[in-house]
Motif scaffolding. Structure first.
Motif, PDB file in Angstrom:
ATOM      1  N   TRP A 165       0.832  -1.204   0.000  1.00  0.00           N
ATOM      2  CA  TRP A 165       0.000   0.000   0.000  1.00  0.00           C
ATOM      3  C   TRP A 165       0.872   1.262   0.000  1.00  0.00           C
ATOM      4  CZ3 TRP A 165      -5.029   0.464  -0.890  1.00  0.00           C
ATOM      5  CH2 TRP A 165      -5.616   1.709  -0.669  1.00  0.00           C
ATOM      6  N   ASN A 166       1.908   1.253   0.825  1.00  0.00           N
ATOM      7  CA  ASN A 166       2.771   2.433   0.944  1.00  0.00           C
ATOM      8  C   ASN A 166       3.616   2.672  -0.302  1.00  0.00           C
ATOM      9  OD1 ASN A 166       1.845   3.116   3.485  1.00  0.00           O
ATOM     10  ND2 ASN A 166       3.433   1.962   4.535  1.00  0.00           N
ATOM     11  N   ASN A 167       3.773   1.666  -1.138  1.00  0.00           N
ATOM     12  CA  ASN A 167       4.600   1.801  -2.330  1.00  0.00           C
ATOM     13  C   ASN A 167       3.799   1.779  -3.621  1.00  0.00           C
ATOM     14  OD1 ASN A 167       7.587   1.742  -1.420  1.00  0.00           O
ATOM     15  ND2 ASN A 167       6.541   0.233  -0.156  1.00  0.00           N
ATOM     16  N   ALA A 168       2.501   1.638  -3.521  1.00  0.00           N
ATOM     17  CA  ALA A 168       1.638   1.581  -4.701  1.00  0.00           C
ATOM     18  C   ALA A 168       1.186   2.980  -5.105  1.00  0.00           C
ATOM     19  CB  ALA A 168       0.413   0.712  -4.409  1.00  0.00           C
ATOM     20  N   ASP A 169       1.024   3.148  -6.396  1.00  0.00           N
ATOM     21  CA  ASP A 169       0.454   4.411  -6.861  1.00  0.00           C
ATOM     22  C   ASP A 169      -1.070   4.334  -6.684  1.00  0.00           C
ATOM     23  OD1 ASP A 169      -0.792   3.255  -9.238  1.00  0.00           O
ATOM     24  OD2 ASP A 169       1.143   3.397 -10.250  1.00  0.00           O
ATOM     25  N   PRO A 170      -1.759   5.450  -6.815  1.00  0.00           N
ATOM     26  CA  PRO A 170      -3.209   5.446  -6.597  1.00  0.00           C
ATOM     27  C   PRO A 170      -3.974   4.427  -7.450  1.00  0.00           C
ATOM     28  CG  PRO A 170      -2.415   7.699  -6.608  1.00  0.00           C
ATOM     29  CD  PRO A 170      -1.261   6.819  -7.025  1.00  0.00           C
ATOM     30  N   GLN A 171      -3.529   4.201  -8.681  1.00  0.00           N
ATOM     31  CA  GLN A 171      -4.211   3.234  -9.545  1.00  0.00           C
ATOM     32  C   GLN A 171      -4.034   1.809  -9.008  1.00  0.00           C
ATOM     33  OE1 GLN A 171      -6.341   3.859 -11.942  1.00  0.00           O
ATOM     34  NE2 GLN A 171      -6.702   1.689 -12.238  1.00  0.00           N
ATOM     35  N   GLU A 172      -2.843   1.491  -8.525  1.00  0.00           N
ATOM     36  CA  GLU A 172      -2.607   0.165  -7.950  1.00  0.00           C
ATOM     37  C   GLU A 172      -3.428  -0.021  -6.674  1.00  0.00           C
ATOM     38  OE1 GLU A 172       1.968  -0.807  -9.256  1.00  0.00           O
ATOM     39  OE2 GLU A 172       1.635   0.751  -7.745  1.00  0.00           O
ATOM     40  N   GLN A 173      -3.515   1.017  -5.872  1.00  0.00           N
ATOM     41  CA  GLN A 173      -4.332   0.955  -4.657  1.00  0.00           C
ATOM     42  C   GLN A 173      -5.796   0.726  -5.017  1.00  0.00           C
ATOM     43  OE1 GLN A 173      -3.423   4.631  -2.641  1.00  0.00           O
ATOM     44  NE2 GLN A 173      -1.602   3.774  -1.666  1.00  0.00           N
ATOM     45  N   LYS A 174      -6.267   1.438  -6.032  1.00  0.00           N
ATOM     46  CA  LYS A 174      -7.664   1.282  -6.471  1.00  0.00           C
ATOM     47  C   LYS A 174      -7.915  -0.137  -6.956  1.00  0.00           C
ATOM     48  CE  LYS A 174     -11.037   3.554  -9.558  1.00  0.00           C
ATOM     49  NZ  LYS A 174     -11.824   2.407  -9.790  1.00  0.00           N
ATOM     50  N   MET A 175      -6.982  -0.694  -7.725  1.00  0.00           N
ATOM     51  CA  MET A 175      -7.119  -2.059  -8.220  1.00  0.00           C
ATOM     52  C   MET A 175      -7.185  -3.047  -7.050  1.00  0.00           C
ATOM     53  SD  MET A 175      -4.619  -4.288 -10.718  1.00  0.00           S
ATOM     54  CE  MET A 175      -3.391  -4.492  -9.443  1.00  0.00           C
ATOM     55  N   LEU A 176      -6.353  -2.841  -6.054  1.00  0.00           N
ATOM     56  CA  LEU A 176      -6.368  -3.714  -4.886  1.00  0.00           C
ATOM     57  C   LEU A 176      -7.707  -3.636  -4.167  1.00  0.00           C
ATOM     58  CD1 LEU A 176      -4.868  -5.582  -2.870  1.00  0.00           C
ATOM     59  CD2 LEU A 176      -4.220  -3.503  -1.660  1.00  0.00           C
ATOM     60  N   LEU A 177      -8.197  -2.439  -3.969  1.00  0.00           N
ATOM     61  CA  LEU A 177      -9.478  -2.265  -3.294  1.00  0.00           C
ATOM     62  C   LEU A 177     -10.616  -2.909  -4.076  1.00  0.00           C
ATOM     63  CD1 LEU A 177      -9.044   1.416  -2.103  1.00  0.00           C
ATOM     64  CD2 LEU A 177      -8.978  -0.650  -0.680  1.00  0.00           C
ATOM     65  N   GLU A 178     -10.597  -2.756  -5.389  1.00  0.00           N
ATOM     66  CA  GLU A 178     -11.632  -3.374  -6.222  1.00  0.00           C
ATOM     67  C   GLU A 178     -11.560  -4.898  -6.131  1.00  0.00           C
ATOM     68  OE1 GLU A 178     -10.739  -1.653 -10.036  1.00  0.00           O
ATOM     69  OE2 GLU A 178     -11.882   0.179  -9.599  1.00  0.00           O
ATOM     70  N   THR A 179     -10.351  -5.435  -6.135  1.00  0.00           N
ATOM     71  CA  THR A 179     -10.173  -6.882  -6.043  1.00  0.00           C
ATOM     72  C   THR A 179     -10.657  -7.403  -4.698  1.00  0.00           C
ATOM     73  OG1 THR A 179      -8.273  -6.763  -7.533  1.00  0.00           O
ATOM     74  CG2 THR A 179      -8.478  -8.751  -6.181  1.00  0.00           C
ATOM     75  N   ILE A 180     -10.336  -6.701  -3.632  1.00  0.00           N
ATOM     76  CA  ILE A 180     -10.797  -7.121  -2.297  1.00  0.00           C
ATOM     77  C   ILE A 180     -12.306  -7.024  -2.209  1.00  0.00           C
ATOM     78  CG2 ILE A 180     -10.779  -6.512   0.160  1.00  0.00           C
ATOM     79  CD1 ILE A 180      -7.810  -5.678  -0.242  1.00  0.00           C
ATOM     80  N   GLU A 181     -12.849  -5.906  -2.690  1.00  0.00           N
ATOM     81  CA  GLU A 181     -14.304  -5.732  -2.650  1.00  0.00           C
ATOM     82  C   GLU A 181     -15.000  -6.847  -3.416  1.00  0.00           C
ATOM     83  OE1 GLU A 181     -17.376  -2.062  -3.292  1.00  0.00           O
ATOM     84  OE2 GLU A 181     -15.880  -2.383  -4.872  1.00  0.00           O
ATOM     85  N   GLU A 182     -14.495  -7.166  -4.596  1.00  0.00           N
ATOM     86  CA  GLU A 182     -15.093  -8.231  -5.408  1.00  0.00           C
ATOM     87  C   GLU A 182     -14.977  -9.586  -4.701  1.00  0.00           C
ATOM     88  OE1 GLU A 182     -13.859 -10.469  -9.461  1.00  0.00           O
ATOM     89  OE2 GLU A 182     -14.056  -8.280  -9.614  1.00  0.00           O
ATOM     90  N   GLY A 183     -13.835  -9.858  -4.129  1.00  0.00           N
ATOM     91  CA  GLY A 183     -13.638 -11.116  -3.416  1.00  0.00           C
ATOM     92  C   GLY A 183     -14.536 -11.269  -2.214  1.00  0.00           C
ATOM     93  N   LEU A 184     -14.822 -10.178  -1.543  1.00  0.00           N
ATOM     94  CA  LEU A 184     -15.680 -10.216  -0.363  1.00  0.00           C
ATOM     95  C   LEU A 184     -17.151 -10.371  -0.724  1.00  0.00           C
ATOM     96  CD1 LEU A 184     -13.991  -7.472   1.833  1.00  0.00           C
ATOM     97  CD2 LEU A 184     -13.926  -9.953   2.182  1.00  0.00           C
ATOM     98  N   SER A 185     -17.511 -10.031  -1.952  1.00  0.00           N
ATOM     99  CA  SER A 185     -18.915 -10.106  -2.340  1.00  0.00           C
ATOM    100  C   SER A 185     -19.291 -11.466  -2.934  1.00  0.00           C
ATOM    101  CB  SER A 185     -19.247  -8.993  -3.336  1.00  0.00           C
ATOM    102  OG  SER A 185     -18.566  -9.196  -4.550  1.00  0.00           O
ATOM    103  N   LYS A 186     -18.335 -12.372  -3.033  1.00  0.00           N
ATOM    104  CA  LYS A 186     -18.621 -13.698  -3.601  1.00  0.00           C
ATOM    105  C   LYS A 186     -19.239 -14.595  -2.560  1.00  0.00           C
ATOM    106  CE  LYS A 186     -15.160 -13.690  -7.174  1.00  0.00           C
ATOM    107  NZ  LYS A 186     -14.002 -14.326  -7.746  1.00  0.00           N
TER     108      LYS A 186
END
Length: 69
Positions: free
Chosen positions: A48-69
């Protein structure tokens, strides 16, 4: 004397190559032990501390999607 868990975890994986880091992550997940959660959390913090905003957004989207399954 207090143990700084974050620094200990970072010290233990510093210098590891991508394959070693992947093995560490996969082993921690597959092992399913609660004691590995802090280590995964530290690796998440490093990402998180080394990711750019787009990478952070991708991570959040992936986590959100994984949690909704």
């Amino acid at each position: 004397m207090g143990l700084n868990l974050r620094n200990a975890i970072i010290h233990n994986v510093s210098g590891n190559n991508q394959d070693q880091l992947k093995d560490t992550i996969v082993d921690a997940i597959q092992g399913g032990e609660e004691k590995t959660l802090p280590g995964l959390g530290v690796l998440m913090e490093v990402f998180w501390n080394n990711a750019d905003p787009q990478e952070q957004k991708m991570l959040l989207e992936t986590i959100e999607e994984g949690l909704s399954k």
